[in-house]
Design an enzyme around this catalytic site. Structure first.
Site, PDB file in Angstrom:
ATOM      1  N   GLY A 167      -0.331  14.481  -3.301  1.00 27.89           N
ATOM      2  CA  GLY A 167      -1.756  14.568  -3.606  1.00 27.89           C
ATOM      3  C   GLY A 167      -2.086  13.523  -4.640  1.00 27.89           C
ATOM      4  N   GLN A 227       2.234  -5.974  -3.188  1.00 21.04           N
ATOM      5  CA  GLN A 227       2.646  -6.119  -1.781  1.00 21.04           C
ATOM      6  C   GLN A 227       3.934  -5.324  -1.522  1.00 21.04           C
ATOM      7  OE1 GLN A 227       1.598  -9.426  -3.444  1.00 21.04           O
ATOM      8  NE2 GLN A 227      -0.320  -8.458  -2.912  1.00 21.04           N
ATOM      9  N   GLY A 234      -4.046  -4.138  -4.310  1.00 14.14           N
ATOM     10  CA  GLY A 234      -5.035  -3.112  -4.617  1.00 14.14           C
ATOM     11  C   GLY A 234      -4.310  -1.871  -5.065  1.00 14.14           C
ATOM     12  N   HIS A 235      -4.287  -1.631  -6.357  1.00 15.06           N
ATOM     13  CA  HIS A 235      -3.538  -0.489  -6.888  1.00 15.06           C
ATOM     14  C   HIS A 235      -4.479   0.574  -7.434  1.00 15.06           C
ATOM     15  CE1 HIS A 235       0.220  -3.228  -7.380  1.00 15.06           C
ATOM     16  NE2 HIS A 235      -0.161  -3.077  -6.143  1.00 15.06           N
ATOM     17  N   LYS A 240       2.229   2.089  -5.032  1.00 18.15           N
ATOM     18  CA  LYS A 240       2.979   1.553  -6.183  1.00 18.15           C
ATOM     19  C   LYS A 240       2.228   1.772  -7.492  1.00 18.15           C
ATOM     20  CE  LYS A 240       2.955  -2.481  -4.259  1.00 18.15           C
ATOM     21  NZ  LYS A 240       2.473  -2.152  -2.911  1.00 18.15           N
ATOM     22  N   ASN A 269      -4.822 -10.075  -4.354  1.00 11.75           N
ATOM     23  CA  ASN A 269      -4.671  -9.527  -2.996  1.00 11.75           C
ATOM     24  C   ASN A 269      -4.163  -8.094  -3.070  1.00 11.75           C
ATOM     25  OD1 ASN A 269      -2.269 -10.553  -4.039  1.00 11.75           O
ATOM     26  ND2 ASN A 269      -1.470 -11.277  -2.092  1.00 11.75           N
ATOM     27  N   ASP A 280       0.803  -1.224   0.000  1.00  6.81           N
ATOM     28  CA  ASP A 280       0.000   0.000   0.000  1.00  6.81           C
ATOM     29  C   ASP A 280       0.839   1.279   0.000  1.00  6.81           C
ATOM     30  OD1 ASP A 280      -2.251  -1.646   0.160  1.00  6.81           O
ATOM     31  OD2 ASP A 280      -2.173  -1.661   2.346  1.00  6.81           O
TER      32      ASP A 280
HETATM   33  P1  IMO Z   1      -0.692  -4.013  -2.420  1.00  8.65           P
HETATM   34  O1  IMO Z   1      -0.186  -4.555  -3.714  1.00  8.65           O
HETATM   35  C1  IMO Z   1      -0.974  -4.503   1.877  1.00  8.65           C
HETATM   36  C2  IMO Z   1      -1.148  -8.581   3.476  1.00  8.65           C
HETATM   37  C3  IMO Z   1      -2.441  -9.037   4.121  1.00  8.65           C
HETATM   38  C4  IMO Z   1      -1.889  -9.992   5.159  1.00  8.65           C
HETATM   39  C5  IMO Z   1      -0.739 -10.667   4.435  1.00  8.65           C
HETATM   40  C6  IMO Z   1      -1.076 -12.003   3.800  1.00  8.65           C
HETATM   41  O2  IMO Z   1      -1.963  -3.284  -2.484  1.00  8.65           O
HETATM   42  O3  IMO Z   1       0.386  -3.259  -1.712  1.00  8.65           O
HETATM   43  P2  IMO Z   1      -2.450 -12.701   1.631  1.00  8.65           P
HETATM   44  O4  IMO Z   1      -3.892 -12.513   1.284  1.00  8.65           O
HETATM   45  O5  IMO Z   1      -1.506 -12.096   0.653  1.00  8.65           O
HETATM   46  O6  IMO Z   1      -2.122 -14.143   1.939  1.00  8.65           O
HETATM   47  O7  IMO Z   1      -2.264 -11.907   3.029  1.00  8.65           O
HETATM   48  O8  IMO Z   1      -0.344  -9.765   3.419  1.00  8.65           O
HETATM   49  N1  IMO Z   1      -1.297  -8.071   2.101  1.00  8.65           N
HETATM   50  C7  IMO Z   1      -1.196  -6.771   1.768  1.00  8.65           C
HETATM   51  N2  IMO Z   1      -1.047  -5.669   2.528  1.00  8.65           N
HETATM   52  N3  IMO Z   1      -1.019  -4.369   0.558  1.00  8.65           N
HETATM   53  C8  IMO Z   1      -1.136  -5.453  -0.242  1.00  8.65           C
HETATM   54  O9  IMO Z   1      -1.036  -5.366  -1.573  1.00  8.65           O
HETATM   55  C9  IMO Z   1      -1.293  -6.724   0.356  1.00  8.65           C
HETATM   56  N4  IMO Z   1      -1.457  -7.978  -0.098  1.00  8.65           N
HETATM   57  C10 IMO Z   1      -1.435  -8.797   0.968  1.00  8.65           C
HETATM   58  O10 IMO Z   1      -3.112  -7.955   4.718  1.00  8.65           O
HETATM   59  O11 IMO Z   1      -1.348  -9.282   6.250  1.00  8.65           O
HETATM   60 MG    MG Z   2      -3.276  -2.896  -0.891  1.00  5.82          MG
END
Ligand code: IMO
Ligand code: MG
Length: 428
Positions: A415, A223, A40-41, A16, A38, A13
């Protein structure tokens, strides 16, 4: 004529999507190399906000090839929903390519993800329950179903039958749950395979030749470093390799073909799910960051845990990713504070340490060593068009980050809109 990896330097988060989108303008190809839906962009283009989970951010732009690499786990149901969403927004997915080697998230993966979290009770990882972990488990166990199987009706029926039967044994005998309907799943997923078939390619060769032909190729991480299965805060991690090295195994592109690695950070730190977080501010400071920074998950809607920027983590991210640049997001959010803090080291049993311990109990025990710095105001921040025009204190903060990490900041954002960012160094 370059390759860039955009990687999260914290717990995900970091923004990216936004940084990828910035580079995507000049890219010919955008490639996802790990993770699944998993992620979220959020990408904002022409005052329109797009939320992507599985599709590479390049899909928002015309004429960019968007590749889902072999290291990604693909939920066909979620992918088709996302394709439909993109088409409703008036865009096309003609440029989408999916690796034949990518693994398929099946319905039982999602069911097992939820059960495993339930069984862990208070020790739950806090996964997104998208079936990511169980799918990578099957890949490692060598019982997974790949995209190449999904698009081959006969092979799929055989493999799916075997897999569903094995998982039903576990669901019924071990967990006392209802079995899944074998025929229903096979028919539904066979249809998904038919729809996705035109997009399926030998992606490694496609990417390799793009690089060799001198195209600009962007690898979009999902991630973050601290969620990496080897280098993150295990077991509170995801099941893939978000670090830059993940590009090599997740696409088949060799390490000698990677030119630059940009680590994306927020001007503070957040994490979702469980696990240690040294600079967490479970107080008014954290609440202010959460509200001002809109720190609620794109994928699950969960409120994110918030805290000050952790320099120990940043140095660690430089090391394990071989970062060459940093992109710093959300400088505007910190303008709420008179003074801001940055963690420069940890105290463990009264001793200063500057490395992230592997042992979670030790991370839980450490105390952050902070440096306090004067803040800046939003108005003058938002007026800046060049780096020089940024408020002095904001510049000092960025210079502190550069001093701690030893690498330059190439991009600064303050922003959600495109013009609320300063691109300091041309990389592509
Ligand atoms: P982006 O790409 C933040 C976290 C989950 C959990 C751990 C394992 O948006 O940065 P999973 O479902 O992958 O087996 O969960 O990883 N997690 C993320 N946290 N941003 C993400 O993606 C995440 N994808 C997985 O909250 O702690
Ligand atoms: Mg995310």
């Amino acid at each position: 004529m370059a390759t860039i990896v955009v990687v999260g330097a914290q717990w995900g988060d970091e923004g990216k999507g936004r940084v990828t989108d910035f580079f995507a303008e000049k890219a010919d190809m955008v490639v996802r190399y790990q993770g699944g839906n998993n992620a979220g962009h959020t990408v904002e283009v022409d005052q329109k906000r797009y939320k992507l989970h599985l599709l590479p951010s390049g899909i928002i732009h015309k004429d960019k090839i968007s590749v889902i690499g072999n290291g990604v786990v693909v939920d066909p149901e979620a992918l088709l929903e996302e394709i439909e969403y993109i088409q409703k927004e008036g865009l096309t997915v003609d440029s989408l390519r999916i690796s034949e080697r990518a693994h398929v998230i099946m319905p039982y993966h999602k069911v097992l993800d939820a059960i495993s979290e339930e069984n862990l009770e208070e020790n739950e990882i806090g996964t997104t329950k998208k079936g990511i972990g169980p799918c990578y488990m099957d890949k490692a166990e060598r019982s997974g179903i790949r995209i190449a199987d999904l698009i081959d009706e006969k092979a799929f029926r055989e493999k799916a039958k075997k897999a569903i039967r094995a998982k039903n044994e576990i669901l019924v005998k071990l967990y006392g749950k209802e079995p899944l309907d074998e025929e229903e799943i096979i028919q539904k997923y066979t249809k998904y395979g038919e729809i996705l078939k035109p997009y399926v390619v030998a992606s490694t060769s496609l990417i390799y030749h793009a690089v060799k032909d001198g195209q600009n190729v962007l690898f979009e991480g999902a991630q973050g470093t601290l969620l990496d299965i080897d280098f993150g805060t295990y077991p509170y991690v995801t099941s893939s390799h978000p670090i830059a090295g993940g590009v090599c195994v997740g696409t088949g592109v060799g390490p000698t073909l990677i030119d630059n690695v940009v680590g994306v950070v927020k001007a503070y730190t957040t994490r979702v799910g469980k696990g240690p977080f040294v600079t967490e501010q479970d107080n008014e400071i954290g609440d202010t960051i959460r509200i001002k920074g809109h720190e609620f998950g794109t994928t699950t809607g969960r409120p994110r845990r918030c805290g000050w920027l952790d320099g120990v983590i940043l140095k660690y991210a430089v090391m394990v990713n071989g970062l060459t640049y940093l992109a710093v997001n959300h400088l505007d959010t910190l303008s709420e504070f008179e003074t801001v803090k940055i963690c420069t080291g940890y105290l463990l049993n009264g001793k200063s340490i500057y490395d992230l311990p592997a042992n979670l109990e030790e991370i839980e025990k450490v105390e952050p060593i902070y440096e306090e710095m004067p803040g800046w105001d939003l108005e003058s921040l938002r007026k800046a068009k060049t780096y020089e025009e940024l408020p002095e204190n904001a510049k000092k903060y960025l210079e502190k980050i550069e001093e701690i990490t030893g690498i330059p900041v190439c991009l600064i954002s303050f922003g959600p809109e495109r013009h609320q960012a300063i691109y300091r160094t041309e990389i592509f």
